[in-house]
Structures are given as structure tokens and as C-alpha cells.
Design an enzyme around this catalytic site. Structure first.
Site, PDB file in Angstrom:
ATOM      1  N   ARG A 176     -10.262  13.949  10.521  1.00  0.00           N
ATOM      2  CA  ARG A 176      -8.838  13.779  10.822  1.00  0.00           C
ATOM      3  C   ARG A 176      -8.603  13.129  12.186  1.00  0.00           C
ATOM      4  NH1 ARG A 176     -10.572  18.245   9.136  1.00  0.00           N
ATOM      5  NH2 ARG A 176      -9.951  19.214   7.170  1.00  0.00           N
ATOM      6  N   LYS A 218       2.779  15.603   1.107  1.00  0.00           N
ATOM      7  CA  LYS A 218       2.859  17.003   1.537  1.00  0.00           C
ATOM      8  C   LYS A 218       3.121  17.119   3.035  1.00  0.00           C
ATOM      9  CE  LYS A 218       1.354  21.128   2.908  1.00  0.00           C
ATOM     10  NZ  LYS A 218       0.928  21.511   4.259  1.00  0.00           N
ATOM     11  N   ASP A 237       1.815  22.773  -1.357  1.00  0.00           N
ATOM     12  CA  ASP A 237       0.386  22.795  -1.045  1.00  0.00           C
ATOM     13  C   ASP A 237      -0.333  23.565  -2.157  1.00  0.00           C
ATOM     14  OD1 ASP A 237       1.328  25.338  -0.510  1.00  0.00           O
ATOM     15  OD2 ASP A 237      -0.238  25.713   0.952  1.00  0.00           O
TER      16      ASP A 237
END
Length: 275
Positions: A176, A218, A237
Site C-alpha cells: 500500500r 469501498k 466490506d
DNA sequence: GCCCAGGCGTCCC
DNA sequence: GGGACGCATGGG
């Protein structure tokens, strides 16, 4: 110190509701929170909430942060009127009573939820805390016992943008790191544009999703709900999907179209995780 | 060792 | 547009 009395506020539920990552239990009924460049401690005895700060700071920072101008009892009453036949939703609302949708800083919310993907809440908190202590500016605040404690604010967009990928990875964010870097750069280049802040849910959500590498449907919904306070945004989620599959036979519940769907979603998320 | 966590980008159809 | 797959890391 400054105290208020209010129903529809439960600091324990808020701390564990998965929308913020820097509210923590210190001991018993005492919690700490870092937000908007401030540190505060919060103690709850029934409907009495005490903040370890001045009335001025409460009015300026924490009252808006905890969305205390909005009457959540009124919203819940409307939900009961409209969706009273939905047993699961009613149970979730009753269980989650006291949860509120915080008015968090946009950039912090964006980065925090970019980190959140495929991570447990516990793990997200650790990453965010590490990032703050490594790259956030030092701030001071008062506790209940001492008038001075040093903490770290969430890093600025400039600070994160200036970091190498490997430096971001020191926070434990793994792959990430590239997304975080891209999101910080986007924010500096285009994020403070009025487009994102002065538009409605649908447009804001589309901008986030289409312009930021690493932000999908999301996370765009989480940022819309928690960072822009669009209460109709309803993030789905793995936990919410589980609810849809188990209690709604795979179809979207009616309440997900409601103007406060995001709040109801938060009650459901909290309920299914704790029960 | 395995599976899961507040998913997303990429590839392929 | 939708489905399969890989992805870093930590916890159970």
C-alpha cells in the site's frame, strides 16, 4: 476540564467502531484521542462526558469532531419509523446506540483507509500510529493527571509526499506504500480543489475512485462517509457483505438507499463484529 | 503451515 | 460489466 451531558454518545463504541484509528482506551472508562492537531482524554460516566481540555477547545475542536450538533436520537427515531420491520437492523441499532459518525480530517481519513485494505483494524491502528510517530509533527496536550503530554499529529500531505516508498514501508503498510504516495501527491496537486469538498456524495465519490490510484469503491465510500460526512455513503466490506448474504439473502436491504445509510451501516458493522 | 483482515489493480472474457 | 488472481503483513 469540561463536562457535558448527552445521550447517544458512547466513547467505547466509537473507539471500537472502526471509523477512526487514534482513539484508544487508556484504563477503565478513560480514553485518549488525537485529531485535528490536538490531544484529549475523555472519561465517560453514564451520560456525563468529561474532556481533559478547556471549554474553548471543546467548542472549537471536539464538539464538531464528535458531531455533537446533530441529534442522533432523532435520526434513529426516523429509522425505526421507516424500517421498523427489519429485525436485524433494529437489533443492530439498539446494540450500537451511542455510535456517531465523526467529522474527521479529510486527508487523514483518505490515507488511513488506503492503509485499511485487507488489514484488520488492530493492524491498521498499528500502521497509523507508527506513521504518526515517525513522520507526524509533535503536539502537546493535557491529560487528566498531567497538564502536559507529547504526542504526534497525523503527517501532513507534504511530509508523506516527500517520503521514499521504502520510508513509507517502515510503517508496515506493505504494497500500500505506492497507494499512499499516490494519494498524498493527488491531494497536493488536486485534492484541495473545491471539487471534492463542495459537491455531493456521488460526484465526490466518483472523483476519489477515478483519480486516486489505490482507491476503489469501498474506500471511496469510507472517505465520503468519514472524511466528508456524506451520511448516505454506505461502504460494503467483507463484514457488511456477510450481513447481506446471511440476513438479506444476498440482496441489498432497503435502508441502504436512505439518506443516513452510512450511520445504519456503522451500527450493523459494529453489531456483527461484536456479536 | 493455514486462513483471514473495513480491497484494489490487472488481466481476460 | 464481471470473475479470477496476486498482493505485504500480522494475528489466530
Amino acid at each position: 476540564m469540561y463536562s457535558i451531558r448527552t445521550n447517544d454518545f458512547d466513547i467505547r463504541k466509537i473507539a471500537y467502531s472502526g471509523q477512526c484509528f487514534r482513539i484508544n482506551r487508556l484504563r477503565g472508562n478513560v480514553y485518549s484521542a488525537v485529531a485535528m492537531g490536538h490531544y484529549v482524554e475523555i472519561k465517560q460516566d453514564g451520560d456525563e462526558i468529561t474532556f481533559s481540555c478547556s471549554q474553548e477547545e471543546f467548542e472549537k475542536i471536539w464538539k464538531p469532531y464528535f458531531d455533537l450538533e446533530l441529534d442522533y436520537g432523532d435520526i434513529v427515531a426516523k429509522a425505526v419509523t421507516q424500517f421498523g420491520d427489519d429485525k436485524f437492523l433494529m437489533d443492530a441499532i439498539e446494540y450500537g446506540r451511542g455510535i456517531r459518525i465523526l467529522r474527521q480530517d479529510f486527508f487523514e481519513t483518505l490515507i488511513s483507509f488506503v492503509i485499511s485494505q485487507r488489514k484488520s483494524i488492530r493492524s491498521i491502528k498499528r500502521c497509523v500510529e507508527t506513521m504518526c510517530s515517525l513522520y507526524g509533527e509533535r503536539i502537546a496536550g493535557a491529560t487528566f493527571d498531567f497538564d502536559y503530554v507529547v504526542e504526534h499529529d497525523f503527517p501532513t500531505p507534504e511530509a508523506l509526499c516527500a517520503l521514499e516508498i521504502d520510508e513509507l514501508k517502515e510503517c508496515g503498510v506493505g504494497y500500500r506504500a505506492e497507494y499512499i504516495s499516490a494519494a498524498a501527491r493527488w491531494y497536493l496537486d488536486r485534492g484541495d480543489d473545491y471539487r471534492v469538498f463542495s459537491t455531493g456524495y456521488q460526484t465526490a465519490s466518483n472523483i476519489l475512485r477515478s483519480e486516486i490510484y489505490g482507491v476503489g469503491i469501498k474506500i471511496a465510500n469510507c472517505v465520503s462517509l468519514f472524511g466528508l460526512h456524506h451520511m448516505c455513503a454506505c461502504p460494503i466490506d467483507v463484514w457488511m457483505q456477510r450481513i447481506i448474504d446471511q440476513y438479506y439473502q444476498g440482496g441489498l436491504p432497503k435502508w441502504m438507499d436512505w439518506e443516513y445509510a452510512g450511520l445504519l451501516q456503522q451500527y450493523c458493522f459494529f453489531y456483527i463484529r461484536e456479536c
